[in-house]
Design a protein around this motif. Sequence first.
Motif, PDB file in Angstrom:
ATOM      1  N   ILE A 240       0.819  -1.204   0.000  1.00  0.00           N
ATOM      2  CA  ILE A 240       0.000   0.000   0.000  1.00  0.00           C
ATOM      3  C   ILE A 240       0.860   1.265   0.000  1.00  0.00           C
ATOM      4  CG2 ILE A 240      -2.176  -0.763   1.038  1.00  0.00           C
ATOM      5  CD1 ILE A 240      -0.288   0.444   3.624  1.00  0.00           C
ATOM      6  N   PHE A 241       2.187   1.106  -0.073  1.00  0.00           N
ATOM      7  CA  PHE A 241       3.048   2.274   0.122  1.00  0.00           C
ATOM      8  C   PHE A 241       2.695   3.441  -0.806  1.00  0.00           C
ATOM      9  CE2 PHE A 241       6.769   4.809  -0.930  1.00  0.00           C
ATOM     10  CZ  PHE A 241       7.093   5.296   0.322  1.00  0.00           C
ATOM     11  N   GLN A 242       2.632   3.170  -2.111  1.00  0.00           N
ATOM     12  CA  GLN A 242       2.389   4.256  -3.072  1.00  0.00           C
ATOM     13  C   GLN A 242       1.083   4.986  -2.742  1.00  0.00           C
ATOM     14  OE1 GLN A 242       4.917   5.118  -4.905  1.00  0.00           O
ATOM     15  NE2 GLN A 242       4.805   4.151  -6.899  1.00  0.00           N
ATOM     16  N   GLU A 243       0.050   4.195  -2.440  1.00  0.00           N
ATOM     17  CA  GLU A 243      -1.249   4.802  -2.199  1.00  0.00           C
ATOM     18  C   GLU A 243      -1.235   5.618  -0.905  1.00  0.00           C
ATOM     19  OE1 GLU A 243      -3.945   1.955  -4.019  1.00  0.00           O
ATOM     20  OE2 GLU A 243      -5.282   2.451  -2.350  1.00  0.00           O
ATOM     21  N   GLN A 244      -0.518   5.114   0.120  1.00  0.00           N
ATOM     22  CA  GLN A 244      -0.479   5.834   1.402  1.00  0.00           C
ATOM     23  C   GLN A 244       0.357   7.108   1.297  1.00  0.00           C
ATOM     24  OE1 GLN A 244      -3.210   3.950   3.159  1.00  0.00           O
ATOM     25  NE2 GLN A 244      -2.230   5.617   4.202  1.00  0.00           N
ATOM     26  N   ILE A 245       1.539   6.975   0.692  1.00  0.00           N
ATOM     27  CA  ILE A 245       2.437   8.129   0.685  1.00  0.00           C
ATOM     28  C   ILE A 245       1.834   9.257  -0.155  1.00  0.00           C
ATOM     29  CG2 ILE A 245       3.905   7.594  -1.331  1.00  0.00           C
ATOM     30  CD1 ILE A 245       5.146   8.776   2.097  1.00  0.00           C
ATOM     31  N   ALA A 246       0.934   8.888  -1.073  1.00  0.00           N
ATOM     32  CA  ALA A 246       0.280   9.895  -1.897  1.00  0.00           C
ATOM     33  C   ALA A 246      -0.570  10.826  -1.043  1.00  0.00           C
ATOM     34  CB  ALA A 246      -0.594   9.238  -2.965  1.00  0.00           C
ATOM     35  N   LYS A 247      -0.874  10.421   0.190  1.00  0.00           N
ATOM     36  CA  LYS A 247      -1.685  11.281   1.056  1.00  0.00           C
ATOM     37  C   LYS A 247      -0.995  11.621   2.362  1.00  0.00           C
ATOM     38  CE  LYS A 247      -6.119   9.929   1.196  1.00  0.00           C
ATOM     39  NZ  LYS A 247      -7.159   8.910   1.362  1.00  0.00           N
ATOM     40  N   ASP A 248      -0.089  10.752   2.834  1.00  0.00           N
ATOM     41  CA  ASP A 248       0.467  10.938   4.169  1.00  0.00           C
ATOM     42  C   ASP A 248       1.665  11.879   4.223  1.00  0.00           C
ATOM     43  OD1 ASP A 248      -1.370   9.056   4.648  1.00  0.00           O
ATOM     44  OD2 ASP A 248      -0.006   7.458   5.274  1.00  0.00           O
ATOM     45  N   ALA A 249       2.316  12.106   3.074  1.00  0.00           N
ATOM     46  CA  ALA A 249       3.602  12.811   3.070  1.00  0.00           C
ATOM     47  C   ALA A 249       3.505  14.168   3.774  1.00  0.00           C
ATOM     48  CB  ALA A 249       4.085  12.990   1.646  1.00  0.00           C
ATOM     49  N   LEU A 250       4.488  14.435   4.627  1.00  0.00           N
ATOM     50  CA  LEU A 250       4.495  15.669   5.418  1.00  0.00           C
ATOM     51  C   LEU A 250       5.685  16.547   5.051  1.00  0.00           C
ATOM     52  CD1 LEU A 250       3.778  14.716   9.123  1.00  0.00           C
ATOM     53  CD2 LEU A 250       2.200  15.651   7.426  1.00  0.00           C
ATOM     54  N   MET A 251       5.464  17.832   5.273  1.00  0.00           N
ATOM     55  CA  MET A 251       6.517  18.817   5.105  1.00  0.00           C
ATOM     56  C   MET A 251       6.711  19.425   6.492  1.00  0.00           C
ATOM     57  SD  MET A 251       6.226  21.533   2.001  1.00  0.00           S
ATOM     58  CE  MET A 251       4.599  21.916   2.465  1.00  0.00           C
ATOM     59  N   ILE A 252       7.899  19.248   7.085  1.00  0.00           N
ATOM     60  CA  ILE A 252       8.131  19.759   8.440  1.00  0.00           C
ATOM     61  C   ILE A 252       9.032  20.992   8.359  1.00  0.00           C
ATOM     62  CG2 ILE A 252       8.930  19.176  10.753  1.00  0.00           C
ATOM     63  CD1 ILE A 252       6.957  17.167   9.918  1.00  0.00           C
ATOM     64  N   LEU A 274       6.060  23.131  12.423  1.00  0.00           N
ATOM     65  CA  LEU A 274       4.754  22.936  11.804  1.00  0.00           C
ATOM     66  C   LEU A 274       4.816  21.760  10.833  1.00  0.00           C
ATOM     67  CD1 LEU A 274       3.964  26.659  10.872  1.00  0.00           C
ATOM     68  CD2 LEU A 274       3.463  25.480  13.021  1.00  0.00           C
ATOM     69  N   ALA A 275       3.743  20.965  10.825  1.00  0.00           N
ATOM     70  CA  ALA A 275       3.685  19.806   9.910  1.00  0.00           C
ATOM     71  C   ALA A 275       2.528  20.020   8.938  1.00  0.00           C
ATOM     72  CB  ALA A 275       3.484  18.518  10.698  1.00  0.00           C
ATOM     73  N   TYR A 276       2.882  20.352   7.692  1.00  0.00           N
ATOM     74  CA  TYR A 276       1.852  20.543   6.671  1.00  0.00           C
ATOM     75  C   TYR A 276       1.819  19.342   5.735  1.00  0.00           C
ATOM     76  CZ  TYR A 276       1.402  25.516   7.797  1.00  0.00           C
ATOM     77  OH  TYR A 276       1.155  26.697   8.409  1.00  0.00           O
ATOM     78  N   SER A 277       0.664  19.140   5.101  1.00  0.00           N
ATOM     79  CA  SER A 277       0.596  18.123   4.061  1.00  0.00           C
ATOM     80  C   SER A 277       1.516  18.545   2.924  1.00  0.00           C
ATOM     81  CB  SER A 277      -0.835  18.000   3.549  1.00  0.00           C
ATOM     82  OG  SER A 277      -0.822  17.372   2.286  1.00  0.00           O
ATOM     83  N   LYS A 278       2.220  17.580   2.360  1.00  0.00           N
ATOM     84  CA  LYS A 278       3.129  17.910   1.264  1.00  0.00           C
ATOM     85  C   LYS A 278       2.382  17.930  -0.064  1.00  0.00           C
ATOM     86  CE  LYS A 278       7.490  16.457  -0.826  1.00  0.00           C
ATOM     87  NZ  LYS A 278       8.374  15.337  -1.111  1.00  0.00           N
TER      88      LYS A 278
END
Lengths: 354, 552
Positions: A240-252, A274-278
Motif C-alpha cells: 500500500i506504500f504508493q497509495e499511502q504516501i500519496a496522502k500521508d507525506a508531510l513537510m516539516i 509545523l507539519a503541513y501536508s506535502k
Amino acid sequence: MSHEMSDEKLPESHGSEGHEVAVHGDPFADPGLPAHGPRRTDIDERAAKRAERQVSLLFIVSMLATVGFIASYVAIDIDKIVYIFPLGHVSALNFALGMTLGVALFCIGAGAVHWARTLMSDHEIPADRHPIEADDELRADVIEQFQTGAAESGFGRRKMLRNTLIGSMALVPLSGVVLLRDLGPLPEDKLAHTGWELATPAKPLKLINMNTNEPMKPEDIVTGSLTFAKPEGLEEDQEIFQEQIAKDALMIIRIAPEDLKDKTSAELGFEGILAYSKICTHVGCPISLYEQQTHHALCPCHQSTFDLADGARVIFGPAGHPLPQLKITTDEKGFLVATGDFQEPVGPSYWERP
Amino acid sequence: MSTANNATSGASKPASTRAKPANKFEAAADWTDGRLGIYTLAKSNLRKIFPDHWSFMLGEICLYTFIIIILTGVYLTLFFKPSMAETVYHGTYAPLNGIRMSEAYASTMDISFEVRGGLLIRQIHHWAAIVFVAAMLVHMMRVFFTGAFRKPREINWLFGAGLLFLGMFDGFMGYSLPDDLLSGTGIRFMEGAILAVPLVGTYLQFFLYGGQFPGTDIVPRFFTIHVLLIPGIMLGLLVAHLILVFYHKHTQFAGPGRTEKNVVGMPLMPVYMAKAGGFFFLVFGVIAAASAIATVNPIWAYGPYRPDQVSTDAQPDWYMGFSEGLIRVMPGWEIRAWGHTLNMGVFVPLMVFPLVLMAIWVYPFLEAWVTGDKREHHIADRPRNAPVRTGFGAAWISLYVLLLLGGGNDLLATHLHLSINTITYFVRVGFFVVPVLTFFITKRWCLGLQRRDKDKVLHGRESGIIKRLPHGEFVEIHEQLPQDKLYKLTAHEQPQPIELPAEVDENGVALKAGRLAKARAKLSGAFYGEGAQIAKPTAEEHHEITSGHGHH
Ligand code: FES
C-alpha cells in the motif's frame, strides 16, 4: 427559413470556364492552361543520364547504410558510450543505428523524389470534376424507393411497435454502463482520511524522517529548515506504500515563533515546528520548493504558492485553499508524534469535500 | 459448354473468353481481376489527377508519421510490460540499481538500455508522435486558411479534427505508460482534474483508477486504450478521411486553366506515386536521424514515480501545453457551500479546453450559415481574400501560443529571468486581449494585401526602370502584368452580405424578422461588408488606366 443567399448576391463567374478562348476585351479572363515547356532532362539526353546516375547513387547509398545498420547492431556493444561533438556523451549503438537507418530511408525517398522530378513526365493534365450531389431525377427515384420500403415496414402506421422499439433501443446501452461499475470501489469518504487516522492521543504515531528513516526530536530541527516525513509503520516495500504516501507525506518546517502570523496554525504545531501536508491542494503534486526567508512554499507543477507562516494560505497560483496541517506534539521520550488525522481532506478538492 | 468460370482448366484451354495474357504480370493481374475485380477499380484511379502544391505535403506528413508510430508501436509492445507490480531494478543503468519501481518503468528501462535498438525505436516512436500532432495542426490550419473545409468537404473537416483530438489524447496516454516521475505527475494531474468535476468526479476517479490514486490499474488500463482502442478508432477515421479526399479530389488555387469544374495536376501513376512514396522515406529517414541525435523523454533521468516526489521541470508534451497553460493561469477560485466544494480553479480550464478545440471544429457550419453559401467549392481561397476568416484563424493560433507560453511559464521565467507571477498575470489579461488584437491586426493586414493586389492589377508591377520625362520629372515605369497573373489576382469572388429581411411585407403587414435572422444579417455584413473586403478592380477600370500612357 429561407433567408438563403440569393443568387444576385453571389458574384457571377467571370471569364471563361475551361478552355474557351479568353473573351475579347476582358483583361481578367482565364487564358487557359499555359503551354508546357520541356525541362533540361527532356531534351538533353546527357542531362537525363546524369539524373539517372544520381538517382541510382542515392539508392546505392541506401543499400550501404542498411548494411551499416546491420553491422552496427552486431558489432557495437550496447553499453558503449562515446563523445560526439555537439551532442555530448551518447550511446554509440543508438547513434549508429539511428544514423544508418536515417540515411537508408532518406536516400530511398530522395532518390524517388528526384526521379519523379527529373525523369517522369511533368505534364499537367486537367480532369473534370463532377458535382457530388445527385440530379433531381435520381433523388426522386431513391426517395420513392425509400418511401415504399418504409410503408411496407409499417413503421409509420403501427405506433405502438415504433415507440416500444425506440424505448428498448434507448435503454439497452445502459447495460454497458452498468457493467463498468466494477472497475473500482466506491469513493465513500476514503478521500477524507489518510494514514494518520491511526494516531490517537492514547496511541500516537511517530513522525519518521524520509531521508534517515529515523523518528525525529524537536531539537534536531533547525529554524528555517525543511524536512519530509511519513508516519511510523509505513515502509517502502509494503504493497500500500504508493497509495499511502500519496496522502500521508508531510513537510516539516521550523519557524521562529515571532514570525508566525496565524494563531491556530501555531497551536497545531510544537514550539514553532509545523507539519503541513506535502500534497498540493491544486491537483495534488508534491510541494518541494521552500524559501526560508519568506516562508513561502512553491508547488513546481503550476506554481501555487503557500505562506507557511500564515497557516499555508494561498498567496499566488491556481490552488483554491490552504494546505491541511497536522497537529503534532511530543511523546514521553521526546519524539515528535501526531495524535490524530488532518483536520480536513488532503490533496485536490472534490465535490463531496466539506 | 462452359467457357467461363472454369478455373481448373490448364493454359491450353482458355479459362475465360478473355484473350491470352501477354506475359506473367498480365496473367497474375488477370487472375486477381477474376476474383477481386481490380481492373474496374483501377480504371479511373491509376491515372487519377493530383494537383501539386507544397502545402499538400503537410497532410502527407500526418499520414506517414502515423504509419511510423504504428510500426514502432508494435515493436515496443513486444518488450513493454504494462504492469504496476513492484520490482527492484538490477539493470545496466547503475544510478538506479536497487531502486524499487514498477514493471512498466523497469521494462521501459530495459528497452532503453538492454534491448539493442530499443532506445532508437522508443525515440522514433516519441518523435514521430510529436511530429504527427504538429503536422495535423498545421495541416488543419492550411485547410482552414484556404477555406478548403467548405462544401462538400465539411464532413472531412470533422474527421480530420477528430483525428487531431484523438491524437493529442493518445499521445498523453502513451506518455503516461512508462510510469516515470514525469508521467506519474501527469496522471496525478488527471486525477485532480477528474475530482474537480461536480457530482460524479470522485466516482469517475475511483472507477478509472480502480480505487484511490495511484492504485495499480491505471497503467494496464491506459495501455489497452493507448494501443488498441484509440488507434483503432483513428485508423477508421483516417481511412474515411482518405477515401473522402480521393472522392472529393484536392482543391486547387485559381490559375490559368484551373476552374471549379476541373482539377489540374499530375497523374497518380507514376509521378504522384513516386513523389508521395519517396516522401514517406524522407520523413522516416529524418525522424530516424533526429532520434539518433536528440533525446526525447529520457525517463532514466527522471526516475520511477513516487507520489511524494516531483521533478522541477514538470512539462507535458507541447501539444498538451495549452491545457497546461489554462490550468496555470486560472485563479484558484473555490466555491464551498452546503457541505460541497466546487473547484472552479480546475473545473473551468477543464471545460475551456474542449471549448477552444470545439470552436474550430464547428467553424465550417457557422461560416456556411452566416454566408448562406450553398455551392460546392473546389478553388482554394487565398487567405487575404477572406480577411474575417483569416483573422479568426490567426486569433485562434495566438490564443494557442499564448496558453502554450503560459504552460511553460516556469521555463520562460528561468531562461529569460522573468518573474513567474508577471508572466501569469500577463497571460491572464492576454487570454482576453491577445486574440481580439490579433484578429483586427490580421484583418487589416489582409485588406492591405488586397489593396496591393488591386494596385498591381491596375497599375502593373514596378519594373525598376526609371524614366525621365521631357519636362524633367522622373517616373518609374510600371509594367503591365501578363494575363495569367491578372487572372490569378482577380479570379476570387466577392459575395455581398445578406440583407436584413424586410420588416413589412408588400401588403404592409409587419413581418416578424426572427432575432436569429437579424443576427445572421449582421454577421454576414461583418463577413462580407464594406470593412471586410476591398472591391476588386473591374475590367472597365483596368481599361481606362491602360488605355492611357502605360505608366503610373
Ligand atoms: S498541483 Fe500544485 S500548483 Fe497545481
